[in-house]
Write an enzyme that holds these catalytic residues in place. Structure first.
Site, PDB file in Angstrom:
ATOM      1  N   GLY A 234       0.844  -1.194   0.000  1.00 48.88           N
ATOM      2  CA  GLY A 234       0.000   0.000   0.000  1.00 48.88           C
ATOM      3  C   GLY A 234       0.876   1.240   0.000  1.00 48.88           C
ATOM      4  CB  ALA A 235       0.425   4.528   1.637  1.00 48.27           C
TER       5      ALA A 235
ATOM      6  N   GLY B 185       4.350   0.548   1.975  1.00 50.99           N
ATOM      7  CA  GLY B 185       5.019  -0.607   1.377  1.00 50.99           C
ATOM      8  C   GLY B 185       5.538  -0.281  -0.017  1.00 50.99           C
TER       9      GLY B 185
ATOM     10  CG  ASN C 254       2.340   3.324  12.967  1.00 51.09           C
ATOM     11  OD1 ASN C 254       3.537   3.339  13.230  1.00 51.09           O
ATOM     12  ND2 ASN C 254       1.749   4.257  12.250  1.00 51.09           N
TER      13      ASN C 254
ATOM     14  CE  LYS D  13       5.180   6.316  13.592  1.00 47.65           C
ATOM     15  NZ  LYS D  13       5.273   5.555  12.352  1.00 47.65           N
TER      16      LYS D  13
ATOM     17  CG  ASN E 219       0.865   6.857  15.641  1.00 48.25           C
ATOM     18  OD1 ASN E 219       1.070   7.939  15.111  1.00 48.25           O
ATOM     19  ND2 ASN E 219       1.522   5.767  15.282  1.00 48.25           N
TER      20      ASN E 219
ATOM     21  CG  ASN F 109      -3.471   8.077  14.204  1.00 47.57           C
ATOM     22  OD1 ASN F 109      -3.746   7.954  13.022  1.00 47.57           O
ATOM     23  ND2 ASN F 109      -2.230   8.095  14.629  1.00 47.57           N
TER      24      ASN F 109
ATOM     25  CD  GLU G 199      -2.721   0.901  11.818  1.00 46.25           C
ATOM     26  OE1 GLU G 199      -2.280   2.051  11.997  1.00 46.25           O
ATOM     27  OE2 GLU G 199      -2.048   0.005  11.300  1.00 46.25           O
TER      28      GLU G 199
HETATM   29  P1  NAD Z   1      -2.274   0.926   3.350  1.00 47.26           P
HETATM   30  O1  NAD Z   1      -3.675   0.590   3.726  1.00 47.26           O
HETATM   31  O2  NAD Z   1      -2.029   1.952   2.296  1.00 47.26           O
HETATM   32  O3  NAD Z   1      -1.515  -0.402   2.862  1.00 47.26           O
HETATM   33  C1  NAD Z   1      -1.793  -1.688   3.356  1.00 47.26           C
HETATM   34  C2  NAD Z   1      -1.937  -2.608   2.141  1.00 47.26           C
HETATM   35  O4  NAD Z   1      -2.033  -3.937   2.596  1.00 47.26           O
HETATM   36  C3  NAD Z   1      -3.184  -2.327   1.312  1.00 47.26           C
HETATM   37  O5  NAD Z   1      -2.820  -2.010  -0.021  1.00 47.26           O
HETATM   38  C4  NAD Z   1      -3.995  -3.616   1.412  1.00 47.26           C
HETATM   39  O6  NAD Z   1      -4.654  -3.942   0.184  1.00 47.26           O
HETATM   40  C5  NAD Z   1      -2.921  -4.638   1.744  1.00 47.26           C
HETATM   41  N1  NAD Z   1      -3.426  -5.812   2.474  1.00 47.26           N
HETATM   42  C6  NAD Z   1      -3.896  -5.858   3.733  1.00 47.26           C
HETATM   43  N2  NAD Z   1      -4.220  -7.122   4.075  1.00 47.26           N
HETATM   44  C7  NAD Z   1      -3.940  -7.899   3.013  1.00 47.26           C
HETATM   45  C8  NAD Z   1      -4.019  -9.305   2.745  1.00 47.26           C
HETATM   46  N3  NAD Z   1      -4.453 -10.197   3.654  1.00 47.26           N
HETATM   47  N4  NAD Z   1      -3.648  -9.730   1.527  1.00 47.26           N
HETATM   48  C9  NAD Z   1      -3.199  -8.871   0.603  1.00 47.26           C
HETATM   49  N5  NAD Z   1      -3.077  -7.535   0.791  1.00 47.26           N
HETATM   50  C10 NAD Z   1      -3.438  -7.063   1.981  1.00 47.26           C
HETATM   51  O7  NAD Z   1      -1.525   1.287   4.694  1.00 47.26           O
HETATM   52  P2  NAD Z   1      -0.185   2.156   4.907  1.00 47.26           P
HETATM   53  O8  NAD Z   1      -0.541   3.573   5.027  1.00 47.26           O
HETATM   54  O9  NAD Z   1       0.839   1.727   3.924  1.00 47.26           O
HETATM   55  O10 NAD Z   1       0.215   1.681   6.375  1.00 47.26           O
HETATM   56  C11 NAD Z   1       0.737   0.385   6.642  1.00 47.26           C
HETATM   57  C12 NAD Z   1       1.210   0.359   8.088  1.00 47.26           C
HETATM   58  O11 NAD Z   1       2.292   1.284   8.234  1.00 47.26           O
HETATM   59  C13 NAD Z   1       0.162   0.811   9.110  1.00 47.26           C
HETATM   60  O12 NAD Z   1       0.345   0.127  10.323  1.00 47.26           O
HETATM   61  C14 NAD Z   1       0.473   2.277   9.316  1.00 47.26           C
HETATM   62  O13 NAD Z   1       0.016   2.762  10.564  1.00 47.26           O
HETATM   63  C15 NAD Z   1       1.992   2.242   9.239  1.00 47.26           C
HETATM   64  N6  NAD Z   1       2.588   3.502   8.847  1.00 47.26           N
HETATM   65  C16 NAD Z   1       2.128   4.174   7.748  1.00 47.26           C
HETATM   66  C17 NAD Z   1       2.720   5.380   7.388  1.00 47.26           C
HETATM   67  C18 NAD Z   1       2.247   6.150   6.176  1.00 47.26           C
HETATM   68  O14 NAD Z   1       2.670   7.302   6.018  1.00 47.26           O
HETATM   69  N7  NAD Z   1       1.431   5.597   5.291  1.00 47.26           N
HETATM   70  C19 NAD Z   1       3.779   5.882   8.157  1.00 47.26           C
HETATM   71  C20 NAD Z   1       4.257   5.143   9.234  1.00 47.26           C
HETATM   72  C21 NAD Z   1       3.649   3.949   9.574  1.00 47.26           C
END
Ligand code: NAD
Length: 307
Positions: free
Chosen positions: A9-10, A12, A104, A183, A187, A191, A268
């Site tokens: 996702g974002a 990853g 997180n 952290k 949050n 949040n 979350e």
């Molecule tokens: P997101 O929702 O954009 O990405 C998660 C991805 O996982 C989604 O694309 C979803 O389709 C996929 N997914 C979930 N379960 C699945 C499964 N069983 N099979 C296949 N795909 C699956 O979330 P994000 O913003 O990337 O955040 C991810 C984690 O990182 C969270 O815990 C968030 O709090 C933490 N985080 C995010 C940021 C940020 O800026 N985005 C910063 C720091 C920490």
């Protein structure tokens, strides 16, 4: 290194692009069909610091499609999705695979321990950020860093080196839990309060009693931390919060929980305030504000899902 990003996702996708650009063999694993189709057809579009869009071609597939073995799997689902992701990718986890969780919240390590040996687990906390604005497109700003630690006896150094080669600014720590709780403290303030007060981070900062609310939440968390041998440094968290409220830092940003509520998704909360409230209840440490916030966010999730 052969690396899978489980949850492309974002965040990853941002880390995946950096690792691939540094020469690692990266595979994204995700379950969102439109996102997978967009990336595999047109590439992942990354707009960094409002510059011209760039395209990256990282292969992305579902957990059911992915095959082979990986040296490292970086877990980056939302925290409530972690258990299911680990079940889904079980066929590609070998005894040699290291799993690094950067999601997180609290409780991730316990979830991963249900699936693999403790010696395979690395846990981290990250200051990298990213926003997924539509399928196949992320917007990113600035830079970030990661602190991580092997939870068992694994050697985390090759992973740290590989990630640093990709410019991810990774530091080994011997106290990742304190960093994770720190952290989670931040949050647990920003949040849920952004959702309940309908405010971005800078707007929250204009609330006359905003910092009193933060202190009450953190005092409860500190008491729960003491039970588990974790020192929660309230002054350090308050100092970080004060910095984050500035518009030039994160002030104009809506935290991810705000965006999850708007998109009708589960938040979350059970791994932030809800985690502290649950442990507090089990151990007879009063956590009324964290408990109330958890109930209110669950109510809001239900209301927004029905709308
Ligand atoms: P997101 O929702 O954009 O990405 C998660 C991805 O996982 C989604 O694309 C979803 O389709 C996929 N997914 C979930 N379960 C699945 C499964 N069983 N099979 C296949 N795909 C699956 O979330 P994000 O913003 O990337 O955040 C991810 C984690 O990182 C969270 O815990 C968030 O709090 C933490 N985080 C995010 C940021 C940020 O800026 N985005 C910063 C720091 C920490």
């Amino acid at each position: 290194m052969k690396i899978a990003i489980a949850g492309f996702g974002a965040l990853g996708a941002r880390l995946g692009v950096k690792l691939q650009t540094a020469g690692h063999e990266v595979t994204g694993i995700d379950g969102w069909p439109a996102h997978i189709a967009a990336i595999n057809t047109n590439g992942l579009t990354v707009i960094h610091d409002n510059q011209a869009p760039r395209k990256y071609f990282v292969p992305v597939m579902t957990a059911q499609e992915v095959t082979g073995e990986f040296d490292l799997i970086i877990l980056l689902t939302k925290t409530p999705q972690l258990d299911r992701m680990l079940t889904d990718i079980a066929p590609v986890i070998t005894k040699k695979t290291q799993l690094l969780v950067l999601s997180n919240g609290l409780g991730n390590i316990e979830v991963i321990e249900k699936h693999v040996a403790r010696d395979q687990i690395l846990a981290g906390v990250t200051l990298w950020t990213s926003s997924l604005v539509k399928p196949g497109e992320i917007h990113t700003t600035g830079s970030g860093s990661i602190k991580l630690q092997a939870i068992g006896h694994a050697n985390a150094k090759p992973v740290v080196d590989a990630m640093n080669q990709a410019g991810l600014h990774v530091e080994l720590t011997d106290d990742v839990l304190t960093a994770i709780w720190h952290k989670a403290g931040i949050n647990s303030v920003l949040n849920p309060l952004s959702v309940l007060l309908d405010a971005n981070i800078a707007e929250f900062g204009t609330a006359g009693n905003g910092m009193d609310l933060a202190l009450t939440i953190l005092n409860e968390i500190q008491k729960v931390g003491a039970l588990q041998g974790i020192k929660v440094d309230i002054a350090a968290i308050m100092s970080d919060l004060t910095n984050l409220l500035k518009p030039e830092n994160a002030g104009n940003h809506y935290p991810s929980m705000y965006q999850d509520i708007q998109n009708g998704k589960r938040t979350e909360i059970d791994f932030l305030n809800g985690y502290f409230a649950k442990i507090g209840q089990q151990e007879d440490v009063p956590t009324p504000l964290n408990m109330m916030i958890t109930h209110l966010i669950h109510a809001k999730e239900d209301i927004e899902r029905v709308k």
